[in-house]
Design an enzyme around this catalytic site. Structure first.
Site, short mmCIF file in Angstrom:
data_model
loop_
_atom_site.label_atom_id
_atom_site.label_comp_id
_atom_site.label_asym_id
_atom_site.label_seq_id
_atom_site.Cartn_x
_atom_site.Cartn_y
_atom_site.Cartn_z
N LYS A 1 9.14 -30.08 17.03
CA LYS A 1 8.29 -30.30 18.21
C LYS A 1 8.35 -31.76 18.65
O LYS A 1 8.38 -32.66 17.80
CB LYS A 1 6.83 -29.97 17.88
CG LYS A 1 6.64 -28.69 17.09
CD LYS A 1 5.18 -28.34 16.84
CE LYS A 1 5.06 -27.16 15.89
NZ LYS A 1 5.21 -27.49 14.47
N HIS B 1 4.71 -30.18 21.66
CA HIS B 1 3.67 -29.98 20.65
C HIS B 1 2.31 -29.65 21.27
O HIS B 1 1.52 -28.90 20.70
CB HIS B 1 3.58 -31.24 19.78
CG HIS B 1 3.06 -31.02 18.41
ND1 HIS B 1 3.57 -31.65 17.30
CD2 HIS B 1 2.07 -30.22 17.94
CE1 HIS B 1 2.90 -31.26 16.23
NE2 HIS B 1 1.99 -30.40 16.58
N ASP C 1 9.38 -24.50 10.25
CA ASP C 1 8.70 -25.10 11.40
C ASP C 1 8.20 -26.50 11.02
O ASP C 1 7.29 -26.63 10.21
CB ASP C 1 7.50 -24.25 11.84
CG ASP C 1 6.73 -24.94 12.96
OD1 ASP C 1 7.32 -25.08 14.06
OD2 ASP C 1 5.58 -25.37 12.75
N TYR D 1 5.04 -34.75 12.16
CA TYR D 1 4.70 -34.48 10.75
C TYR D 1 5.33 -35.51 9.80
O TYR D 1 4.95 -35.57 8.63
CB TYR D 1 5.16 -33.08 10.31
CG TYR D 1 4.53 -31.92 11.05
CD1 TYR D 1 3.44 -32.09 11.89
CD2 TYR D 1 5.02 -30.63 10.89
CE1 TYR D 1 2.88 -31.02 12.58
CE2 TYR D 1 4.46 -29.55 11.56
CZ TYR D 1 3.39 -29.76 12.41
OH TYR D 1 2.85 -28.69 13.07
P1 NDP Z 1 -2.04 -21.82 7.08
O1 NDP Z 1 -2.83 -20.71 7.67
O2 NDP Z 1 -0.59 -21.66 6.90
O3 NDP Z 1 -2.71 -22.19 5.68
C1 NDP Z 1 -2.24 -23.23 4.88
C2 NDP Z 1 -3.24 -23.45 3.75
O4 NDP Z 1 -3.31 -22.29 2.96
C3 NDP Z 1 -2.89 -24.57 2.83
O5 NDP Z 1 -4.09 -25.16 2.41
C4 NDP Z 1 -2.20 -23.85 1.64
O6 NDP Z 1 -2.38 -24.62 0.49
C5 NDP Z 1 -2.98 -22.56 1.60
N1 NDP Z 1 -2.22 -21.37 1.19
C6 NDP Z 1 -0.95 -21.03 1.52
N2 NDP Z 1 -0.63 -19.84 1.06
C7 NDP Z 1 -1.72 -19.38 0.41
C8 NDP Z 1 -1.99 -18.17 -0.28
N3 NDP Z 1 -1.07 -17.24 -0.38
N4 NDP Z 1 -3.23 -18.02 -0.82
C9 NDP Z 1 -4.16 -18.98 -0.70
N5 NDP Z 1 -3.96 -20.14 -0.05
C10 NDP Z 1 -2.75 -20.34 0.49
O7 NDP Z 1 -2.41 -23.10 7.96
P2 NDP Z 1 -1.69 -24.37 8.56
O8 NDP Z 1 -2.72 -25.01 9.39
O9 NDP Z 1 -0.98 -25.14 7.56
O10 NDP Z 1 -0.62 -23.76 9.58
C11 NDP Z 1 0.67 -23.33 9.20
C12 NDP Z 1 1.74 -24.05 9.98
O11 NDP Z 1 1.50 -23.95 11.37
C13 NDP Z 1 1.79 -25.56 9.75
O12 NDP Z 1 2.38 -25.93 8.53
C14 NDP Z 1 2.58 -26.01 10.95
O13 NDP Z 1 3.96 -25.72 10.77
C15 NDP Z 1 1.97 -25.13 12.03
N6 NDP Z 1 0.84 -25.79 12.72
C16 NDP Z 1 1.03 -26.14 14.03
C17 NDP Z 1 0.04 -26.74 14.75
C18 NDP Z 1 0.29 -27.10 16.16
O14 NDP Z 1 -0.51 -27.82 16.75
N7 NDP Z 1 1.34 -26.61 16.77
C19 NDP Z 1 -1.26 -27.07 14.16
C20 NDP Z 1 -1.39 -26.62 12.78
C21 NDP Z 1 -0.37 -25.99 12.12
P3 NDP Z 1 -1.16 -25.04 -0.50
O15 NDP Z 1 -0.14 -25.77 0.30
O16 NDP Z 1 -1.85 -25.88 -1.50
O17 NDP Z 1 -0.65 -23.73 -1.05
#
Ligand code: NDP
Length: 295
Positions: free
Chosen positions: A76, A109, A46, A51
């Site tokens: 998106k 988006h 995704d 981005y």
């Molecule tokens: P997530 O809930 O996926 O969490 C991501 C965070 O968690 C990062 O800081 C990552 O750090 C950390 N992380 C990942 N795996 C683990 C784990 N197993 N244990 C502990 N920490 C972990 O949140 P996001 O907000 O990134 O959302 C995911 C996806 O959703 C985005 O990448 C995007 O594709 C989408 N999105 C869409 C939006 C929209 O408006 N449509 C808005 C926000 C997100 P690290 O990378 O350092 O591991």
């Protein structure tokens, strides 16, 4: 390698239930993250025009040696490209950067409440792209009940997906119910509560939640895995983000255990109603507009 379950969208297209999100993954780290995901067994990525890393997603896809048909690509259209012709062109920009002829799932988006006519025109462009076979499915993101209701009244194709903020602390049951009534797949962004990690106090980070922690211990799994399992068992699509290969592997290792009904209910009970992301009603071009580059 974990066997990822698939979800069937309302037009019959099959989508892996779990994919890798790449929001806030810097372009220079995106190729490695997506390569790590594809070798760990992910088959769904995704991304988004906004981005700034679609090009690197495409590079990783090509370097993986996987056939194009094996990987489900979702992206998106940003609000600055809303309007019929601009959204058609937005597809061209994304497809060019990704290096593909066809996008599996293309979504809007955000709603743009201050110019909902432009939002509807953007959606009509998605309908055209679907009719022309340029995309396999279309949908929306961050559409609240009122946005979705108007869209359903004024357009033809029911969105396949509504991607919204959902994690244990913010569950948006009203939107989930409306999605379900219309056969729209709810896709959870911030599925492990990433948006909560930097909040202080009570209901700060979902990773520290004692209820989730206890369930994780009982299953010898991590809190992140428990949250992903909770979504999957309730029929939602999830797109956790990580740039770290060990977490990327951890997040897909969720198909070998089952939460009990009471455990699902205990997580349901954690909803605070407190949104982490921006209020969808507050999105305007003035605040959030930005040019999406051609290349
Ligand atoms: P997530 O809930 O996926 O969490 C991501 C965070 O968690 C990062 O800081 C990552 O750090 C950390 N992380 C990942 N795996 C683990 C784990 N197993 N244990 C502990 N920490 C972990 O949140 P996001 O907000 O990134 O959302 C995911 C996806 O959703 C985005 O990448 C995007 O594709 C989408 N999105 C869409 C939006 C929209 O408006 N449509 C808005 C926000 C997100 P690290 O990378 O350092 O591991």
């Amino acid at each position: 390698m974990p066997e990822i379950s698939t979800l069937t969208l309302n037009n019959g297209v099959e989508m892996p239930a779990l994919g890798l999100g790449v929001f806030q993954t810097p372009p220079e780290e995106t190729r490695a993250a997506v390569e790590a995901a594809l070798s760990a067994g992910y088959r769904h990525i995704d991304t988004a025009a906004a981005y700034g890393n679609e090009r690197q997603v495409g590079e990783a896809l090509r370097s993986s040696g996987l056939d194009r048909s094996e990987v489900f690509l979702e992206t998106k259209i940003w609000i600055s490209d809303y309007g019929y012709d601009k959204t058609l062109h937005g597809f061209d920009k994304s497809a060019r950067k990704l290096g593909v002829d066809q996008i599996d799932l293309l979504i809007l988006h955000q709603a743009l409440p201050s110019d909902f006519d432009a939002t509807l025109e953007a959606y009509q462009a998605l309908e055209t792209l679907l009719g022309d076979g340029k995309v396999r499915a279309i949908g929306v993101s961050n559409f609240m009940v009122e946005h979705l209701t108007t869209l359903l009244e004024r357009t033809t194709v029911i969105p396949a997906v509504n991607q919204i903020e959902i994690h244990p602390y913010f569950q948006q049951k009203d939107v989930q119910t409306l999605d379900a009534e219309h056969g729209i797949m709810t896709q959870a962004w911030s599925p492990i509560g990433g948006i909560t990690f930097y909040r202080d106090g009570h209901h700060g980070s979902t990773l520290q939640d004692p209820v989730i922690g206890d369930i994780a211990q009982a299953h010898r799994k991590t809190p992140a895995q428990v949250m992903l399992r909770w979504h999957l068992q309730q029929g939602r699509s999830v797109i956790p983000k990580s740039t770290k290969p060990e977490r990327i592997a951890e997040n897909i290792d969720v198909f070998d255990f089952e939460l009990a009904t009471e455990e699902l209910a205990a997580i349901d009970a954690l909803d605070t109603g407190q949104r982490g992301g921006p209020e969808p009603e507050s999105i305007t071009l003035e605040n959030f507009g930005r040019t999406i580059p051609e290349d």
